[in-house]
Design an enzyme around this catalytic site. Structure first.
Site, PDB file in Angstrom:
ATOM      1  N   ASN A   1      35.145  41.595  49.682  1.00 34.94           N
ATOM      2  CA  ASN A   1      34.706  42.877  49.075  1.00 34.94           C
ATOM      3  C   ASN A   1      33.221  43.098  49.369  1.00 34.94           C
ATOM      4  O   ASN A   1      32.357  42.916  48.534  1.00 34.94           O
ATOM      5  CB  ASN A   1      35.038  42.961  47.579  1.00 34.94           C
ATOM      6  CG  ASN A   1      34.584  41.763  46.772  1.00 34.94           C
ATOM      7  OD1 ASN A   1      34.242  40.724  47.314  1.00 34.94           O
ATOM      8  ND2 ASN A   1      34.537  41.913  45.473  1.00 34.94           N
TER       9      ASN A   1
ATOM     10  N   ARG B   1      28.331  38.509  48.798  1.00 40.96           N
ATOM     11  CA  ARG B   1      27.758  39.870  48.768  1.00 40.96           C
ATOM     12  C   ARG B   1      27.058  40.358  50.022  1.00 40.96           C
ATOM     13  O   ARG B   1      26.507  41.453  50.016  1.00 40.96           O
ATOM     14  CB  ARG B   1      26.764  40.006  47.604  1.00 40.96           C
ATOM     15  CG  ARG B   1      27.254  39.522  46.243  1.00 40.96           C
ATOM     16  CD  ARG B   1      28.461  40.267  45.775  1.00 40.96           C
ATOM     17  NE  ARG B   1      28.778  40.000  44.371  1.00 40.96           N
ATOM     18  CZ  ARG B   1      29.967  40.183  43.844  1.00 40.96           C
ATOM     19  NH1 ARG B   1      30.981  40.616  44.573  1.00 40.96           N
ATOM     20  NH2 ARG B   1      30.193  39.926  42.578  1.00 40.96           N
TER      21      ARG B   1
ATOM     22  N   HIS C   1      44.793  38.517  44.530  1.00 39.91           N
ATOM     23  CA  HIS C   1      44.243  38.848  43.221  1.00 39.91           C
ATOM     24  C   HIS C   1      45.341  39.680  42.564  1.00 39.91           C
ATOM     25  O   HIS C   1      45.429  40.883  42.770  1.00 39.91           O
ATOM     26  CB  HIS C   1      42.951  39.648  43.414  1.00 39.91           C
ATOM     27  CG  HIS C   1      42.405  40.247  42.163  1.00 39.91           C
ATOM     28  ND1 HIS C   1      41.161  39.927  41.681  1.00 39.91           N
ATOM     29  CD2 HIS C   1      42.919  41.142  41.293  1.00 39.91           C
ATOM     30  CE1 HIS C   1      40.938  40.602  40.568  1.00 39.91           C
ATOM     31  NE2 HIS C   1      41.997  41.359  40.317  1.00 39.91           N
TER      32      HIS C   1
ATOM     33  N   HIS D   1      26.147  39.136  39.881  1.00 42.29           N
ATOM     34  CA  HIS D   1      25.731  40.520  39.607  1.00 42.29           C
ATOM     35  C   HIS D   1      24.318  40.467  39.043  1.00 42.29           C
ATOM     36  O   HIS D   1      23.971  39.531  38.323  1.00 42.29           O
ATOM     37  CB  HIS D   1      26.674  41.181  38.595  1.00 42.29           C
ATOM     38  CG  HIS D   1      28.062  41.396  39.118  1.00 42.29           C
ATOM     39  ND1 HIS D   1      28.350  42.313  40.101  1.00 42.29           N
ATOM     40  CD2 HIS D   1      29.237  40.786  38.816  1.00 42.29           C
ATOM     41  CE1 HIS D   1      29.649  42.278  40.369  1.00 42.29           C
ATOM     42  NE2 HIS D   1      30.217  41.349  39.609  1.00 42.29           N
TER      43      HIS D   1
ATOM     44  N   ASP E   1      35.474  31.618  41.845  1.00 42.28           N
ATOM     45  CA  ASP E   1      35.327  33.080  41.810  1.00 42.28           C
ATOM     46  C   ASP E   1      33.859  33.442  41.537  1.00 42.28           C
ATOM     47  O   ASP E   1      33.566  34.388  40.801  1.00 42.28           O
ATOM     48  CB  ASP E   1      36.252  33.719  40.761  1.00 42.28           C
ATOM     49  CG  ASP E   1      36.402  35.227  40.979  1.00 42.28           C
ATOM     50  OD1 ASP E   1      35.903  35.735  42.006  1.00 42.28           O
ATOM     51  OD2 ASP E   1      37.014  35.885  40.127  1.00 42.28           O
TER      52      ASP E   1
ATOM     53  N   ASP F   1      40.699  40.680  47.465  1.00 36.58           N
ATOM     54  CA  ASP F   1      40.245  40.227  46.143  1.00 36.58           C
ATOM     55  C   ASP F   1      39.438  41.302  45.430  1.00 36.58           C
ATOM     56  O   ASP F   1      38.657  42.021  46.034  1.00 36.58           O
ATOM     57  CB  ASP F   1      39.403  38.964  46.244  1.00 36.58           C
ATOM     58  CG  ASP F   1      39.043  38.456  44.864  1.00 36.58           C
ATOM     59  OD1 ASP F   1      39.983  38.142  44.117  1.00 36.58           O
ATOM     60  OD2 ASP F   1      37.855  38.413  44.519  1.00 36.58           O
TER      61      ASP F   1
ATOM     62  N   GLY G   1      32.486  39.629  36.400  1.00 38.45           N
ATOM     63  CA  GLY G   1      32.171  38.491  37.250  1.00 38.45           C
ATOM     64  C   GLY G   1      31.047  37.618  36.723  1.00 38.45           C
ATOM     65  O   GLY G   1      30.124  38.103  36.066  1.00 38.45           O
TER      66      GLY G   1
ATOM     67  N   HIS H   1      42.774  32.751  40.974  1.00 39.62           N
ATOM     68  CA  HIS H   1      42.381  32.697  39.562  1.00 39.62           C
ATOM     69  C   HIS H   1      43.478  33.051  38.556  1.00 39.62           C
ATOM     70  O   HIS H   1      43.370  34.037  37.822  1.00 39.62           O
ATOM     71  CB  HIS H   1      41.139  33.563  39.314  1.00 39.62           C
ATOM     72  CG  HIS H   1      41.116  34.906  40.020  1.00 39.62           C
ATOM     73  ND1 HIS H   1      42.118  35.833  39.919  1.00 39.62           N
ATOM     74  CD2 HIS H   1      40.188  35.461  40.826  1.00 39.62           C
ATOM     75  CE1 HIS H   1      41.813  36.893  40.633  1.00 39.62           C
ATOM     76  NE2 HIS H   1      40.641  36.682  41.200  1.00 39.62           N
TER      77      HIS H   1
HETATM   78  O1  DOR Z   1      35.229  38.997  37.945  1.00 38.11           O
HETATM   79  C1  DOR Z   1      35.425  39.324  39.098  1.00 38.11           C
HETATM   80  N1  DOR Z   1      34.428  39.615  39.943  1.00 38.11           N
HETATM   81  N2  DOR Z   1      36.685  39.416  39.522  1.00 38.11           N
HETATM   82  C2  DOR Z   1      36.985  39.908  40.716  1.00 38.11           C
HETATM   83  O2  DOR Z   1      38.134  39.963  41.025  1.00 38.11           O
HETATM   84  C3  DOR Z   1      35.948  40.399  41.633  1.00 38.11           C
HETATM   85  C4  DOR Z   1      34.654  39.799  41.325  1.00 38.11           C
HETATM   86  C5  DOR Z   1      33.491  40.492  41.964  1.00 38.11           C
HETATM   87  O3  DOR Z   1      33.545  40.759  43.160  1.00 38.11           O
HETATM   88  O4  DOR Z   1      32.506  40.743  41.283  1.00 38.11           O
HETATM   89 ZN    ZN Z   2      37.017  36.989  43.298  1.00 34.55          ZN
END
Ligand code: DOR
Ligand code: ZN
Length: 409
Positions: free
Chosen positions: A90, A60, A174, A288, A284, A147, A303, A211
């Site tokens: 990302n 992040r 992905h 959050h 993965d 991804d 996630g 995944h």
């Molecule tokens: O569950 C997920 N979270 N799948 C993803 O492909 C992205 C990831 C995220 O960045 O939170």
């Molecule tokens: Zn991921």
């Protein structure tokens, strides 16, 4: 430093050995090493492994530091016995060019406590409209990915596949067809894997499926491998091996993408773990904040975190139960990631860099909220009783995590 009374894996057997580390190098692995000058750490029969490798994490930073930072994410990984990881792109800014990648790498250099090999993105801003200029940054990355987003423009993907082949880097996919993005129908994964696997066969670039979660996609990768396509590889996440959709309640800590699937899919993933179809276990790790995960289930982001529980989940569910062997476990979490992504070699052997994790496989421990190192706490495994939590992590000869509780626990 001497690590005494640990068990190492030798030809699929556990063998008791002492390990001498001088500076950053393993100098000896013998039945009994004594020294009056070296610091001695008694491992009391714990399992000694090379540091684990997680090829799929989200840390992040830059952009979403309230969820996780490079520092908190790599510290959480060190707690899990992971010494090398590959952070996904990302981020904000997305590492889609040399300048943005260098920004991310600067933070890594400053704050990471483990080795990090960041992914570049496949398209500008991961928006799927325009390809990133791989020719300008290929030497900075082992792999590229979008991804979180599937590839839905095949012309762009094809162009990047040719370049990835030229520069010998991996594309990590992905796989998700946008048609099914709302419904989360398994067809979204299956159809994407089907078309991408055909392109990867034709073009011959190194192509890695992230995944995988459905029986059909695992079967397609198995078939491609049987046909001899060694350029095609895949990973499976611990949660898709351990949980199925019947466990999804309104707790958003069970919400991720791809979602938990049917029991037949979970069993197919386990079969892939056993028969060699699966190359890597990858978490993965997707932190959050509690605020976001407390939202209505539909609104909460996808996630779950994973780096702290990767080893205990795989050990407890699949190794302790004799579903996979010790050697296979080593391949899935250390040697295959090295092969697939051409990472620097790691080995628990004399003359090698001391890159080590020590797991307590004899003790059952209840994973608790309070012990989570990650900045975010979104784990569906809180309260689960597991064997094999990590107690000591050594990177380049230096202790980066120690939960042994004193010299002679
Ligand atoms: O569950 C997920 N979270 N799948 C993803 O492909 C992205 C990831 C995220 O960045 O939170
Ligand atoms: Zn991921």
């Amino acid at each position: 430093m001497i690590l005494k009374n640990g068990y190492i894996i030798l030809n699929n057997e556990l063998v008791k050995k002492d390990i001498l580390i001088e500076k950053n190098i393993i100098k000896a692995i013998e039945d009994n090493i004594d020294s009056k000058t070296e610091e001695v750490i008694d491992l009391n029969d714990k399992l000694v492994m090379p540091g684990l490798i997680d090829v799929h994490v989200h840390f992040r930073e830059p952009g979403f530091e309230y969820k996780e930072t490079i520092k908190s994410g790599t510290k959480a990984s060190a707690k899990g016995g992971i010494t090398t990881c590959m952070p996904m792109p990302n981020l904000n800014p997305v590492p889609d060019c040399k300048e943005n990648l260098l920004k991310e790498m600067e933070i890594i250099k400053k704050d990471a406590v483990i080795n990090c090999y960041p992914y570049g993105s496949v398209t500008i801003g991961e928006q799927g409209q325009e390809r990133s200029k791989l020719e300008e940054f290929h030497d900075l990355v082992k792999a590229i990915s979008d991804d979180g987003m599937g590839f839905n423009n095949m012309e762009i993907l094809e162009a990047q596949m040719h370049l990835a082949k030229k520069y010998d880097i991996v594309i990590a996919s992905h796989s998700e067809d946008f048609k099914y993005i709302k419904s989360k129908d398994p067809k979204g994964e299956i159809e994407a894997v089907k078309r991408e696997i055909e392109l990867a066969k034709q073009i011959g670039c190194r192509y890695h499926f992230c995944h995988l979660s459905t029986k059909e996609s695992v079967d397609m990768v198995r078939k491609a491998k049987e046909e001899g396509y060694t350029n095609i590889t895949c990973e499976i996440a611990p949660h898709h091996l351990v949980l199925n959709k019947t466990l999804v309640n309104l707790n958003a800590n069970f919400k991720m993408n791809p979602p938990l699937r049917e029991e037949v899919d979970r069993l197919a993933c386990i079969e892939a773990l056993v028969d060699g179809t699966c190359d890597c276990i990858a978490t993965d790790h997707a932190p959050h904040s509690e605020f976001e995960k407390a939202l209505d289930f539909v609104k909460a982001p996808n996630g779950i975190i994973g780096v702290e529980t990767m080893f205990p989940l795989i050990y407890t569910e699949f190794v302790k139960t004799n579903i996979i062997s010790l050697d296979r476990m080593l391949d899935l979490m250390v040697y295959n990631p090295i092969k697939v992504f051409k990472l620097p070699k790691r080995k628990l052997a004399v003359g090698e860099i001391a890159d080590i994790a020590v797991f307590d496989i004899n003790k059952c421990h209840t994973y608790s909220y309070g012990e989570i190192q990650s900045l975010s706490k979104n784990s569906p495994f809180i309260g689960r009783k597991l064997y094999g939590f990590n107690k000591l992590t050594i990177k380049d000869g230096e202790i980066i995590y120690n939960d042994l509780g004193g010299k002679n626990e």
